[in-house]
Structure formats: C-alpha cells, structure tokens
Scaffold this motif. Structure first.
Motif, PDB file in Angstrom:
ATOM      1  N   LYS A   1      -3.304  -1.263  -0.614  1.00 51.93           N
ATOM      2  CA  LYS A   1      -3.615  -0.613  -1.898  1.00 51.93           C
ATOM      3  C   LYS A   1      -2.372  -0.469  -2.763  1.00 51.93           C
ATOM      4  N   ILE A   2      -1.266  -0.051  -2.142  1.00 45.90           N
ATOM      5  CA  ILE A   2      -0.023   0.155  -2.888  1.00 45.90           C
ATOM      6  C   ILE A   2       0.468  -1.155  -3.494  1.00 45.90           C
ATOM      7  N   ALA A   3       0.464  -2.217  -2.693  1.00 45.18           N
ATOM      8  CA  ALA A   3       0.942  -3.513  -3.182  1.00 45.18           C
ATOM      9  C   ALA A   3       0.071  -4.034  -4.324  1.00 45.18           C
ATOM     10  N   GLN A   4      -1.226  -3.835  -4.216  1.00 47.68           N
ATOM     11  CA  GLN A   4      -2.126  -4.272  -5.289  1.00 47.68           C
ATOM     12  C   GLN A   4      -1.877  -3.482  -6.567  1.00 47.68           C
ATOM     13  N   ASP A   5      -1.650  -2.175  -6.411  1.00 45.36           N
ATOM     14  CA  ASP A   5      -1.428  -1.314  -7.567  1.00 45.36           C
ATOM     15  C   ASP A   5      -0.123  -1.679  -8.281  1.00 45.36           C
ATOM     16  N   ILE A   6       0.950  -1.811  -7.515  1.00 44.67           N
ATOM     17  CA  ILE A   6       2.241  -2.190  -8.109  1.00 44.67           C
ATOM     18  C   ILE A   6       2.171  -3.619  -8.640  1.00 44.67           C
ATOM     19  N   GLY A   7       1.485  -4.488  -7.899  1.00 42.91           N
ATOM     20  CA  GLY A   7       1.360  -5.881  -8.316  1.00 42.91           C
ATOM     21  C   GLY A   7       0.693  -6.021  -9.676  1.00 42.91           C
TER      22      GLY A   7
ATOM     23  N   ARG B   1      -4.267   8.149  10.435  1.00 46.76           N
ATOM     24  CA  ARG B   1      -5.209   7.146  10.936  1.00 46.76           C
ATOM     25  C   ARG B   1      -4.479   5.994  11.612  1.00 46.76           C
ATOM     26  N   GLY B   2      -3.263   6.279  12.092  1.00 45.17           N
ATOM     27  CA  GLY B   2      -2.532   5.298  12.867  1.00 45.17           C
ATOM     28  C   GLY B   2      -2.152   4.061  12.070  1.00 45.17           C
ATOM     29  N   LEU B   3      -2.013   2.956  12.803  1.00 42.78           N
ATOM     30  CA  LEU B   3      -1.567   1.710  12.195  1.00 42.78           C
ATOM     31  C   LEU B   3      -2.606   1.120  11.245  1.00 42.78           C
ATOM     32  N   SER B   4      -3.882   1.331  11.535  1.00 39.65           N
ATOM     33  CA  SER B   4      -4.919   0.814  10.638  1.00 39.65           C
ATOM     34  C   SER B   4      -4.875   1.542   9.303  1.00 39.65           C
ATOM     35  N   GLY B   5      -4.596   2.857   9.327  1.00 41.89           N
ATOM     36  CA  GLY B   5      -4.470   3.610   8.086  1.00 41.89           C
ATOM     37  C   GLY B   5      -3.266   3.173   7.282  1.00 41.89           C
ATOM     38  N   ALA B   6      -2.147   2.899   7.968  1.00 43.96           N
ATOM     39  CA  ALA B   6      -0.937   2.424   7.289  1.00 43.96           C
ATOM     40  C   ALA B   6      -1.189   1.065   6.636  1.00 43.96           C
ATOM     41  N   SER B   7      -1.901   0.190   7.317  1.00 45.42           N
ATOM     42  CA  SER B   7      -2.205  -1.132   6.762  1.00 45.42           C
ATOM     43  C   SER B   7      -3.067  -1.014   5.513  1.00 45.42           C
ATOM     44  N   SER B   8      -4.025  -0.105   5.551  1.00 51.21           N
ATOM     45  CA  SER B   8      -4.891   0.111   4.391  1.00 51.21           C
ATOM     46  C   SER B   8      -4.088   0.640   3.212  1.00 51.21           C
ATOM     47  N   ASP B   9      -3.216   1.619   3.457  1.00 54.41           N
ATOM     48  CA  ASP B   9      -2.357   2.159   2.399  1.00 54.41           C
ATOM     49  C   ASP B   9      -1.466   1.076   1.803  1.00 54.41           C
ATOM     50  N   ALA B  10      -0.857   0.276   2.666  1.00 57.67           N
ATOM     51  CA  ALA B  10       0.070  -0.765   2.219  1.00 57.67           C
ATOM     52  C   ALA B  10      -0.618  -1.763   1.289  1.00 57.67           C
TER      53      ALA B  10
ATOM     54  N   ALA C   1       5.418  -6.719   3.167  1.00 58.31           N
ATOM     55  CA  ALA C   1       4.703  -7.991   3.326  1.00 58.31           C
ATOM     56  C   ALA C   1       3.629  -8.154   2.251  1.00 58.31           C
ATOM     57  N   CYS C   2       2.914  -7.080   1.961  1.00 59.73           N
ATOM     58  CA  CYS C   2       1.860  -7.147   0.938  1.00 59.73           C
ATOM     59  C   CYS C   2       2.459  -7.348  -0.453  1.00 59.73           C
ATOM     60  N   LEU C   3       3.606  -6.743  -0.719  1.00 58.73           N
ATOM     61  CA  LEU C   3       4.294  -6.970  -1.993  1.00 58.73           C
ATOM     62  C   LEU C   3       4.771  -8.409  -2.100  1.00 58.73           C
ATOM     63  N   ARG C   4       5.262  -8.959  -0.986  1.00 58.23           N
ATOM     64  CA  ARG C   4       5.704 -10.354  -0.971  1.00 58.23           C
ATOM     65  C   ARG C   4       4.538 -11.277  -1.340  1.00 58.23           C
ATOM     66  N   GLU C   5       3.364 -10.994  -0.812  1.00 64.70           N
ATOM     67  CA  GLU C   5       2.182 -11.799  -1.118  1.00 64.70           C
ATOM     68  C   GLU C   5       1.779 -11.669  -2.585  1.00 64.70           C
ATOM     69  N   GLN C   6       2.091 -10.516  -3.195  1.00 66.34           N
ATOM     70  CA  GLN C   6       1.790 -10.290  -4.611  1.00 66.34           C
ATOM     71  C   GLN C   6       2.856 -10.905  -5.531  1.00 66.34           C
ATOM     72  N   GLY C   7       3.947 -11.381  -4.938  1.00 63.86           N
ATOM     73  CA  GLY C   7       5.027 -11.943  -5.738  1.00 63.86           C
ATOM     74  C   GLY C   7       5.913 -10.901  -6.377  1.00 63.86           C
TER      75      GLY C   7
ATOM     76  N   GLN D   1      -6.622  -5.389  17.845  1.00 64.45           N
ATOM     77  CA  GLN D   1      -7.201  -5.716  16.538  1.00 64.45           C
ATOM     78  C   GLN D   1      -7.190  -4.534  15.580  1.00 64.45           C
ATOM     79  N   PHE D   2      -7.040  -3.310  16.120  1.00 67.32           N
ATOM     80  CA  PHE D   2      -6.962  -2.121  15.272  1.00 67.32           C
ATOM     81  C   PHE D   2      -5.513  -1.738  14.963  1.00 67.32           C
ATOM     82  N   CYS D   3      -4.565  -2.489  15.486  1.00 72.49           N
ATOM     83  CA  CYS D   3      -3.148  -2.144  15.324  1.00 72.49           C
ATOM     84  C   CYS D   3      -2.330  -3.205  14.608  1.00 72.49           C
ATOM     85  N   GLN D   4      -2.924  -4.326  14.278  1.00 74.04           N
ATOM     86  CA  GLN D   4      -2.172  -5.380  13.623  1.00 74.04           C
ATOM     87  C   GLN D   4      -1.962  -5.036  12.154  1.00 74.04           C
ATOM     88  N   LEU D   5      -0.864  -5.532  11.598  1.00 76.17           N
ATOM     89  CA  LEU D   5      -0.523  -5.284  10.211  1.00 76.17           C
ATOM     90  C   LEU D   5      -1.139  -6.350   9.323  1.00 76.17           C
TER      91      LEU D   5
END
Length: 419
Positions: free
Chosen positions: A386-392, A375-384, A39-45, A76-80
């Motif tokens: 950062k990764i999308a921004q870096d690749i973007g 760090r659960g779903l919040s940690g995964a969202s944070s990683d996602a 989803a984050c990559l999609r937002e980055q195009g 609120q701590f589990c949403q993507l």
C-alpha cells in the motif's frame, strides 16, 4: 549512498556534520518490513534510501533469536512481496533459512541499506515541507541529517526488549539474561532455570532448556491462549484464515477453542489458564498473540517443565512466588517481550500513540508506518504494498512534469539553506 545529493559537509569538533537530500522516501529499518517496502518501491520505479542502526539486515533475526527458532506459520504466510520462498524450503523454515531468504531478497531488489546509522530524531519542517532525520554513526564519528519528503517508519514492534523491574532481582547473584540474548540451553545443562513469561518465547525457551537437560520453571503470571500449531495435519493459522472468510470472528474463536481442547486437553490443571476473550479477538484488540505449541506442552505434562505463578521477589539464589512458595534457582531468562522505540526519536504526536504504535499505515505530511499492525509478516507485506503504491502515485504525477518539479525542488532547497 545511491540517490542522495550532498548539500553540506563541514567539521565540527570530533564529529563531522553532513546534510543529505534524499531523492525519494527514506526508510528507517532494514528488517523484513523495511526490505518489503524497498522492494515494492523498486517495482514502482521510485528511488529510496534505507537506514539501519545495526551492521546487517534483519538484525533482530540474526542477533537476537535463539538457535532452534523456526517460523511459527507456514511459509506461504511469511513470504515478502514479489518473491516466494524456495520450493525446497520446509513448510516451517528455520532461522537460518529465513535469513538466507531475506539476504537473497535484498540482493534481488538491489537494496543496499546504509548500516550503523542510528536515528536520533525525526521531525517534519512545516516551512520547507520536508522531514529532517538526524542520525549518529559512532563507528565513523559522523552525525548526519537526512532531508526527505517521505518518511517510512519500519523499525517494527520489537525494536527494544522489555526488562521488568522485579524486587530483589539485582541481588539474585546468578546469571540473568533477556530472551533476546538466549541462544541455546546447552550452557544451562543441569541448572535450575526460571523462565519469566509464558508466551511463544517463554514456551520455546522452556522446551529448549528441557531438551538440554536443564530444569526449567516457567512463570505464568497471567492467562494465555495455547493452540496446537496444527490440527489434523492442517495449520491452525491457515484453518482460522479459511474460517474467517465465511464465519464471524466470535464463532471462529469458539471453534478454535473446541479444537484446542480436543487436541491439547484441559490445560488449567497444569497452571495455564485461558483468557475470557477468544484468541483472535484478544489478538485484534490487545495485540496479544496466542501461543502455537510445538512441544512445550508435552514437557509440561510430563513434569520436565514446571509452571509456576507470578513472582513476589528475588533473593540470593532464590525466588519467592506470589503463593508463598520459594524456589532455589541458578539462572533467570526474561521472556518478557519487546516494545517499539519510535517515541524515543520520532517527534510526532498524532499518528503514533504513546506506546509507539501507529493508527494505520499512512499518516500526515508524507509519514508512513509498516510492520506495526500486529499481523506478523503478512501484515507487513500488505502495508509495504500500500505504501509503495501511494508514494508511487505521487512520484509518477510529479515526474510527468519535470520542469515544474525542478522548480519546486529548487524552492525547497533554497528554504533548506535557511535552517
């Protein structure tokens, strides 16, 4: 599959072998971590491809969780990223509600994984500058090799269940299942069930068994932190997050233990010993998550759930504990946890450790990891994010100069032809 260019298609015996060049990053895993990254990559195009070994998204949630499961943390701590939970969802969404959320998330961001693709190996080719990811689809009798510049590992911390080697278990004779196979205590009504493990899964399975008129005994082989899910109507996790903004970790741990003692009382007399290290420090250093109680302690205090020490050996219809006590039991549920499966297929030795956990979210040569931070779903969202921004950033720099990028891609494709 969108954004893919087929290079080779040839028959070799029973299986077909095909090569595919991925236009953008390849994401392995279509659970919450993989979906969040997509989803984050999609937002980055940035175009991408997602591989999933099961036939559905979030297969762990859909196929390997029990019916009564709810999110342990407030929604609120589990949403993507980029999409909140529906307002009418309760504070702690049910399993079904969370799956519905993930399905709507995939639809919203047009994420269409290639299902039934089990990754066999992945390695970086220094000569071409590409990752080579080999998969097997038994259903289609097809072997695939995906060639990509960026590889995102999103298979998570819980890819494979852990089944311990316990003396005599093979001779027990009764039903033995892992917690990933457990759905409901209804089928165990009237049975004496041994639950091996006292983490969140072990506690919830024991509670569910007691609620279905079974007689569970829960093995507490090691110490464990048990915290109330809420303190005075406030989420314990949310309270900890707030305190961490102003106080050092050691002090937050002490305050949490004081609150737990006030709400839950002394648990050692029930067979549950606390570790010497505080709950947050233990989570950060060892990855061991504290148990958030949602009713199991009440059953333990009432005697509906028995807490027993470690196992020495099994025999026919019986288990002997380390204290010499012997229990007659009908069934066994192994709430013994999960592990990463990355070492089985990723041919890389610097970024990922031997136990399958990475040293951060970004490795070398276009390798990334999401959802391994404990760090659960919040940690995964944070990683996602950062990764999308870096690749973007890489993607946008390259697409600014289409001619040079085209020539670079042409040279790489030529080198691929020599594999």
């Amino acid at each position: 599959m969108e954004n893919l260019l087929r290079l080779v298609d040839q028959d070799q015996g029973v299986f077909q072998r095909k090569w595919t060049l991925v236009n953008g990053p390849l994401i392995v895993g279509a659970g919450p971590s993989g979906l969040a990254t997509a989803a984050c990559l999609r937002e980055q195009g940035v175009p991408f491809a997602v591989l999933e070994r099961a036939e559905c998204i979030a297969s762990l949630w859909q196929k390997r969780t029990y019916d009564r499961l709810k999110l342990h943390l407030p929604k609120q701590f589990c949403q993507l990223p980029k999409l909140s939970f529906p307002e009418d969802f309760p504070e702690y969404p049910t399993k079904r509600q969370f799956i519905e959320y993930l399905e709507s998330y995939a639809e919203r961001f047009d994420i269409n994984p290639k299902f039934n693709e089990c990754v066999q190996s992945a390695r970086y080719d220094e000569t071409s500058g590409f990752w080579r990811v080999k998969t097997l689809s038994v259903a289609n009798k097809t072997e695939f090799e995906y060639v990509c510049r960026w590889l995102v590992v999103a298979t998570g911390e819980n890819a494979e269940c852990v089944v311990p080697d316990i003396e005599g278990l093979a001779d027990f004779g009764g039903e033995v299942i892992h917690a990933c196979e457990y759905k409901s205590g209804e089928k165990f009504k009237g049975q004496k069930v041994l639950v091996v493990g006292c983490g969140n899964s072990g506690m919830e399975v024991s509670l569910d068994l007691a609620n279905h008129d079974a007689s569970p005994s829960m093995v507490a082989r090691s110490s464990v932190h048990v915290l109330p899910r809420e303190v005075f109507g406030k989420s314990t996790f949310e309270l900890a997050v707030l305190m961490m903004k102003w106080l050092p970790l050691w002090l937050v741990d002490k305050l949490l233990l004081i609150l737990a003692w006030l709400v839950l009382g002394n648990l050692e007399k029930y067979g549950l010993k606390r570790p010497s290290m505080g709950p947050l420090e233990l989570k950060n250093s060892k990855g061991k998550t504290p148990v958030l109680d949602i009713g199991a302690l009440e059953k333990i205090k009432s005697g509906d759930v028995q807490v027993v020490p470690g196992i020495k050996r099994f025999s026919r219809g019986q288990v002997e504990l380390v204290n010499g006590q012997k229990l007659d039991i009908d069934s066994v549920v192994l709430a013994t946890g999960y592990r990463s499966n990355v070492p089985c297929w990723l041919q890389e030795s610097e970024f990922f450790t031997k136990n399958g956990f990475p040293k951060g979210w970004k490795g070398k040569s276009g390798l990334y990891a999401v959802g391994f931070t404990r760090r659960g779903l919040s940690g995964a969202s944070s990683d996602a994010t950062k990764i999308a921004q870096d690749i973007g950033n890489f993607w946008k720099q390259e697409t600014k100069k289409p001619k040079k990028r085209s020539m670079a891609c042409h040279r790489r494709c030529i080198s691929l032809s020599h594999f």
